[in-house]
Design an enzyme around this catalytic site. Structure first.
Site, PDB file in Angstrom:
ATOM      1  CE1 TYR A 116       5.263   3.678   8.080  1.00  0.00           C
ATOM      2  CE2 TYR A 116       5.312   4.421  10.196  1.00  0.00           C
ATOM      3  CZ  TYR A 116       4.580   4.181   9.232  1.00  0.00           C
ATOM      4  OH  TYR A 116       3.061   4.227   9.150  1.00  0.00           O
TER       5      TYR A 116
ATOM      6  CD  GLU B 155       3.968   0.235   7.197  1.00  0.00           C
ATOM      7  OE1 GLU B 155       3.434   0.664   6.247  1.00  0.00           O
ATOM      8  OE2 GLU B 155       3.803   0.426   8.408  1.00  0.00           O
TER       9      GLU B 155
ATOM     10  CG  HIS C 191      -0.195   0.116   2.479  1.00  0.00           C
ATOM     11  ND1 HIS C 191       0.113  -0.977   3.296  1.00  0.00           N
ATOM     12  CD2 HIS C 191       0.327   1.509   3.054  1.00  0.00           C
ATOM     13  CE1 HIS C 191       0.822  -0.498   4.526  1.00  0.00           C
ATOM     14  NE2 HIS C 191       0.939   0.927   4.224  1.00  0.00           N
TER      15      HIS C 191
ATOM     16  CG  HIS D  69      -4.043   0.524   4.374  1.00  0.00           C
ATOM     17  ND1 HIS D  69      -3.462  -0.484   5.168  1.00  0.00           N
ATOM     18  CD2 HIS D  69      -3.128   1.331   4.545  1.00  0.00           C
ATOM     19  CE1 HIS D  69      -2.370  -0.582   5.480  1.00  0.00           C
ATOM     20  NE2 HIS D  69      -1.725   0.910   5.364  1.00  0.00           N
TER      21      HIS D  69
ATOM     22  CG  HIS E 288       0.882   0.632  12.051  1.00  0.00           C
ATOM     23  ND1 HIS E 288       1.603   1.562  12.398  1.00  0.00           N
ATOM     24  CD2 HIS E 288       1.308   0.063  10.755  1.00  0.00           C
ATOM     25  CE1 HIS E 288       2.530   1.822  11.402  1.00  0.00           C
ATOM     26  NE2 HIS E 288       2.211   1.080  10.573  1.00  0.00           N
TER      27      HIS E 288
ATOM     28  CG  HIS F  87       4.641   4.659   4.523  1.00  0.00           C
ATOM     29  ND1 HIS F  87       3.848   5.330   5.429  1.00  0.00           N
ATOM     30  CD2 HIS F  87       3.932   3.746   4.466  1.00  0.00           C
ATOM     31  CE1 HIS F  87       2.682   4.465   5.966  1.00  0.00           C
ATOM     32  NE2 HIS F  87       2.812   3.645   5.250  1.00  0.00           N
TER      33      HIS F  87
END
Lengths: 304, 106
Positions: free
Chosen positions: A250, A260, A149, A195, A241, A209
């Site tokens: 990250y 990431e 993503h 996502h 997260h 990112h």
């Protein structure tokens, strides 16, 4: 409503020094080189079956050039072309470019160049298509299987989020909401994953990112080891997260673009009727960094 | 080896020819704010008021030519070419770190 986008097909990112950065992308991150054409390199993860998913182009700055989403069927491209017309979104139809068929290119209200396409040369992954092993030997670096993503910034995130929801029919998986009910940030999906795209507040066209799949705890720590062995700049992690539940590291490429590792093994899958999870602004710390429970200094301010 | 004077606090940092200004400051036991460490984000920007730096590779989006001309540089990329005096602002968040391995006086 059927979903019409199968994945974030590719991102193109700027490099301040292509020779230097290509070495990093191939040997530290461990992407596979499809081809280098002048000042641009086309790459992908070892398990991706189309020609490329990550494009690196030399420039006088860092940041994102474009993001492109691949439609499920060729007809979906016509469907979206109709919708772009319906909503009065100006677009360019690109007949054909590098190993890719027709694409629609337009500017999102966030200031990003977005493309939709369906056809890209099918090259297969690094495994035989008959009786394959689970993974190929001889990989270098972190060697993520695929692009997952991207997260980008927008001066008016609510507007940009609405655009992707309304015109392109993305669904919301999670959202960060201000006390007055305004959407501060959102995580948007089409394939049944947490996502494909996320939008947070920031400058127009900002690139926060791009994430690559690293999908086991072993692989996560091995990735962090590799980054540290190469003295790469790790921004945060290994961690988790709250939003998406994904695991994360990250880190920055040598030109300062954030990348990431994103862990699918803890992230969930969406069903079409799943409703968005809400995070309240006072919980932004654990929403972003679940273990430290607070934002670090760089998350909101450092991006390209 | 060059000497960097940080203004207005007056701290003195020594800097090897091959290390970046940021690395020299961090190596002195102080902390300043920085981001990507790749010349792309501009978070570590500082201004030299005396002396000369080699800028290294920096994004023109965060360090345009006119800013370079007025002394601004990205400390994660820049190397000292002479002794330097650098003006820090609140944005640089300079502070001396107090935790060290040095034995305490008894």
């Amino acid at each position: 409503m059927p979903y019409r986008i199968s994945r974030l097909g590719l991102v193109e990112v700027r490099s301040l020094d292509l020779d230097r950065d290509l070495d990093y992308y191939l040997n530290v991150l461990g992407l596979q080189l499809t081809a280098r054409e002048g000042r641009t390199a086309y790459m992908k993860g070892w398990d991706e079956r189309h020609a490329y998913s990550f494009v690196l182009t030399e420039s006088d700055r860092a940041g994102m050039v474009r993001m492109a989403f691949r439609t499920v069927d060729p007809e979906d491209l016509d469907y979206y072309e109709k919708r772009l017309k319906e909503f009065g979104v100006k677009y360019d139809a690109i007949p054909e470019d590098y190993r890719r068929g027709r694409a629609l290119r337009f500017a999102a209200p966030s200031g990003h160049t977005v493309e939709l396409y369906n056809e890209m040369e099918y090259t297969g992954n690094m495994l035989p298509s008959v009786n394959p092993a689970p993974w190929p030997e001889g990989l270098r670096g972190i060697a993520p299987p695929r692009l997952d993503h991207t997260l980008v910034t927008a001066p008016e995130p609510a507007k940009a989020i609405e655009f992707f929801q309304t015109v392109l029919e993305f669904r919301l998986s999670e959202m960060l909401v201000a006390p007055d009910g305004t959407t501060i940030a959102a995580w948007l999906w089409q394939r049944p994953a947490p996502h494909d795209l996320a939008i947070v507040p920031g400058k127009p066209g900002g690139f926060h990112h791009a994430a690559f799949v690293v999908d086991s705890a072993d692989a996560l720590f091995r990735a962090a080891d590799i980054l540290a062995m190469h003295k790469a700049r790790i921004d945060y992690g290994p961690g988790r997260h709250g939003i998406t539940r994904g695991t994360t590291i990250y880190f920055f490429d040598p030109s300062g673009n954030r990348l990431e590792t994103f862990g699918g093994y803890t992230a969930y899958q969406m069903d079409p009727d799943c409703r968005a999870i809400r995070w309240t602004q006072d919980q932004i710390g654990p929403a972003v960094f679940y273990y430290s429970q607070e934002l670090n200094e760089t998350f909101l301010s450092v991006y390209t | 080896m060059y000497t960097i004077t940080l203004s207005p606090m007056g701290a003195i940092v020594s800097c090897q020819a091959e290390e970046t200004v940021l690395a020299a400051i961090l190596g002195s036991g102080a902390s300043v704010t920085f981001g990507c460490r790749g010349g792309g984000c501009g978070t570590c920007k500082m201004r030299v008021i005396a002396g000369q730096v080699a800028h290294g590779r920096c994004s023109v989006a965060v360090l345009p030519e006119d800013e370079k001309q007025s002394g601004w540089f990205l400390s994660c990329q820049a190397r000292a070419l002479t002794d330097l005096t650098i003006e820090l602002t609140a944005a640089n968040k300079y502070r001396v770190l107090t935790v060290t391995w040095a034995p305490r006086d008894s």
